[in-house]
Scaffold this motif. Sequence first.
Motif, PDB file in Angstrom:
ATOM      1  N   SER A  60      -3.026 -11.362  -5.379  1.00 51.28           N
ATOM      2  CA  SER A  60      -2.925  -9.942  -5.058  1.00 51.28           C
ATOM      3  C   SER A  60      -2.561  -9.170  -6.313  1.00 51.28           C
ATOM      4  O   SER A  60      -1.425  -9.227  -6.768  1.00 51.28           O
ATOM      5  CB  SER A  60      -1.857  -9.758  -3.976  1.00 51.28           C
ATOM      6  OG  SER A  60      -1.867  -8.430  -3.560  1.00 51.28           O
ATOM      7  N   MET A  61      -3.533  -8.495  -6.915  1.00 46.54           N
ATOM      8  CA  MET A  61      -3.337  -7.800  -8.178  1.00 46.54           C
ATOM      9  C   MET A  61      -4.286  -6.607  -8.189  1.00 46.54           C
ATOM     10  O   MET A  61      -5.325  -6.634  -8.844  1.00 46.54           O
ATOM     11  CB  MET A  61      -3.663  -8.785  -9.301  1.00 46.54           C
ATOM     12  CG  MET A  61      -3.229  -8.385 -10.677  1.00 46.54           C
ATOM     13  SD  MET A  61      -1.470  -8.280 -10.849  1.00 46.54           S
ATOM     14  CE  MET A  61      -1.267  -9.153 -12.381  1.00 46.54           C
ATOM     15  N   PRO A  62      -3.968  -5.542  -7.408  1.00 40.50           N
ATOM     16  CA  PRO A  62      -4.945  -4.473  -7.166  1.00 40.50           C
ATOM     17  C   PRO A  62      -5.529  -3.838  -8.433  1.00 40.50           C
ATOM     18  O   PRO A  62      -6.727  -3.569  -8.470  1.00 40.50           O
ATOM     19  CB  PRO A  62      -4.146  -3.437  -6.372  1.00 40.50           C
ATOM     20  CG  PRO A  62      -2.986  -4.169  -5.820  1.00 40.50           C
ATOM     21  CD  PRO A  62      -2.695  -5.304  -6.726  1.00 40.50           C
ATOM     22  N   VAL A  63      -4.701  -3.609  -9.468  1.00 37.92           N
ATOM     23  CA  VAL A  63      -5.230  -2.939 -10.651  1.00 37.92           C
ATOM     24  C   VAL A  63      -6.284  -3.821 -11.330  1.00 37.92           C
ATOM     25  O   VAL A  63      -7.356  -3.354 -11.720  1.00 37.92           O
ATOM     26  CB  VAL A  63      -4.096  -2.578 -11.633  1.00 37.92           C
ATOM     27  CG1 VAL A  63      -4.666  -2.008 -12.909  1.00 37.92           C
ATOM     28  CG2 VAL A  63      -3.148  -1.585 -10.992  1.00 37.92           C
TER      29      VAL A  63
ATOM     30  N   ALA B 213       1.377  -4.649  -3.656  1.00 36.81           N
ATOM     31  CA  ALA B 213       1.310  -5.220  -5.007  1.00 36.81           C
ATOM     32  C   ALA B 213       0.800  -4.192  -6.014  1.00 36.81           C
ATOM     33  O   ALA B 213       0.457  -4.548  -7.131  1.00 36.81           O
ATOM     34  CB  ALA B 213       0.397  -6.441  -4.993  1.00 36.81           C
ATOM     35  N   ILE B 214       0.772  -2.910  -5.627  1.00 36.05           N
ATOM     36  CA  ILE B 214       0.100  -1.910  -6.447  1.00 36.05           C
ATOM     37  C   ILE B 214       0.702  -1.806  -7.851  1.00 36.05           C
ATOM     38  O   ILE B 214      -0.006  -1.590  -8.821  1.00 36.05           O
ATOM     39  CB  ILE B 214       0.096  -0.527  -5.735  1.00 36.05           C
ATOM     40  CG1 ILE B 214      -0.869   0.435  -6.404  1.00 36.05           C
ATOM     41  CG2 ILE B 214       1.471   0.094  -5.682  1.00 36.05           C
ATOM     42  CD1 ILE B 214      -2.266   0.267  -5.966  1.00 36.05           C
TER      43      ILE B 214
ATOM     44  N   SER C 234       2.926  -4.185  -9.377  1.00 34.33           N
ATOM     45  CA  SER C 234       3.097  -5.517  -9.984  1.00 34.33           C
ATOM     46  C   SER C 234       3.723  -5.478 -11.379  1.00 34.33           C
ATOM     47  O   SER C 234       3.162  -5.994 -12.324  1.00 34.33           O
ATOM     48  CB  SER C 234       1.802  -6.330  -9.976  1.00 34.33           C
ATOM     49  OG  SER C 234       0.656  -5.554  -9.818  1.00 34.33           O
TER      50      SER C 234
ATOM     51  N   GLN D 181       4.334  -2.969 -13.465  1.00 38.63           N
ATOM     52  CA  GLN D 181       3.955  -1.986 -14.490  1.00 38.63           C
ATOM     53  C   GLN D 181       5.110  -1.069 -14.878  1.00 38.63           C
ATOM     54  O   GLN D 181       5.216  -0.648 -16.030  1.00 38.63           O
ATOM     55  CB  GLN D 181       2.795  -1.131 -13.985  1.00 38.63           C
ATOM     56  CG  GLN D 181       1.510  -1.911 -13.874  1.00 38.63           C
ATOM     57  CD  GLN D 181       0.391  -1.031 -13.348  1.00 38.63           C
ATOM     58  OE1 GLN D 181      -0.132  -0.187 -14.036  1.00 38.63           O
ATOM     59  NE2 GLN D 181       0.041  -1.239 -12.102  1.00 38.63           N
TER      60      GLN D 181
END
Lengths: 365, 308
Positions: free
Chosen positions: A192-195, B223-224, B226, B228
């Motif tokens: 799960s790693m949307p970017v 998880a948007i 993660s 950053q």
Amino acid sequence: MKSLILSLLTATLATSALAADKVGVGFIYVGPKDDYGYNQAHAEGCAGVQQLSWVKGVEEASVPETTAVQETMRNMINLDGALIVFPTSFGYFDPHILKVAKQYPKVQFLHCGGMYTEGKHPANVGSYFGYIDEAVYISGIVAGHATKSSKLGFIAAKPIPQVLRNINAFALGARSVNPKATVQVIFTGEWSMPVKEAEAATSLINQGVDVLTCHVDSPKVILETAERRGIYVTGYHANGIKLAPKGYLTGAEWNWSKVYTDYAEAVKAGKSLAAGTIPHLVRGGLKEGFVKVSAYGPAASEAAKKDADAAKAKFMDGSMVIFKGPLKDNTGKEILPAGKELKQQALELEAMGWLVEGVVGSTKN
Amino acid sequence: MTSESIGWWGVVLGILAGAVRGGTPFLLVSLGECLTEKSGKINLGLEGTLLMGAMSAYAVSYKTGSPWAGVAAAGATGALMGALHALLVSRPKVNDIAAGIAMLIFGTGCAFFLSKPYIQPSAPQLPAVALGGWSQVAQVQAALRISPLFFLGVAVAFALQWFFRATRWGMHVRAVGDSPAAARAMGISVGRTRFLAIMAGSALGGIGGAHLTLFYPGAWTEAISSGQGLMAVALVIFARWNPVQCLWASLLFGGAQAVGPSLQAVGISTGYYLWNASPYILTLLVMVLTCSRKRTLVGAPGALGSPS
């Protein structure tokens, strides 16, 4: 004294559950249960089994793969009187399920995947999984028809056998109707790693890919990115047509309600894993109703539907084999000679480490 | 539908476009942290603020139908989170780092808790600023659809630079961060200055979250972010507490993030874990190359992290 009261209380609760003659079934998910992905597919299964009037379902979402899941399992058993628990995430199995299963030998612990080994694991633990590559193969057929550039894209999390099997099935399905088609793979390295998934989708579209699919926990971002760029997609885990109303062709979905209903009925009939009356390993594909294909979207052509329906019919009567010779991998090495085939049950398929001809990508890190 | 494949140009385009769209959250959060740290306080909670901002932007945009209301909500939520952090760290004997970690966990938990009804729906997105009209190539046009929040970030970067160098308030912030005792002697309220700096910085962090859910990738999932937000905090050190350098550093990180996927898209598929790690390798390299033998952490505010 305190523990006595607690156990009395537990006993009362458990009897009250029994008195109502209900079968308690517990579901545990690693993420939110409406993620358009893996967890939603299981939650839909839970909703399905609760259609039975004698089932009492309990759910808990976003439970991490730590001792927290052991606590959740114990609560479901002690407080809700669950006779079956479905801790659905891969990482719940070892050591969490194994540990709790030993403490509650009367409860059935069923794990999604294929990790159960006889003799090594407690007798009240079992594994179930579906041959979703059959539905992915059908998605591949529809994708092979829809593409104009003959370039398909596959965004995958990690190069493990279950993922590679889906990539290969997608490529074989597409190439069965469009021999020129290639499948470009991008591994993001995370479930799960949307970017990164959005970045992968954008890069593939920039390279001329006009049908995308994926194998990640939640396809949401990929489906939406594709729709915004005006290309086609095929879904995974759950139906995603709401996210891509124009470009959604079809998709591979789990049908856990059927599997969960079967288990609940077996337990109600007095069967159990430990007695051997419920099998420890349960598998099935389209024919057994473990997986299903999404209803076709508006962009699927008549020719595509015809070929896809024909393949579906062959899966249903058991005559379809996805992996059959002559079959080469994408480095030119022979995987299967002409005339040989690997049926879905073949163990070789569960240890897959190759990508078929027509897939652009590598299984190496 | 799509046009021709653009081959290796795709890699170049991917990295440049990735720098802008992937770099925007880094930019806004690191500018927020830069302002906070210039006042002498550290806010490690910006990861939580980023998630709260992302969540509230998405929710408000969905409820009201206006993405700009979402951006405003993200800024307001960020400011609120900042106010809470500022209140905590203004107490005697409260350590910024510990409070920041608490805020990080609090923000993340709150965002996940409140976001449950917004996982499924699709919220209206921010309109892109299309600069690619001159090109016939669909990929270039897509790459040049730029987030309005990126322009906001660039403007804030240069404005902050000017603010610190040439304005009275900017000098107050710097004085408070470098030597609170001297600032106090000058008659500046250390507490109030820090409170405002932390709040404004946190508001920027929240707006960074709005870019994630309302522009790119443009959806709410747990998880948007993660990590950053945490990376952006580290970027401030990398940028030596200079707002314009925060801009370059964020672009570098955004671009490096796109290297792995764009290489795999042209068929360079080996070593993607290594490519995915390239932003961090790059950071280490730049840190080693720019380090000074005379002083550790050139440009760090003198009183950074010390109790007020």
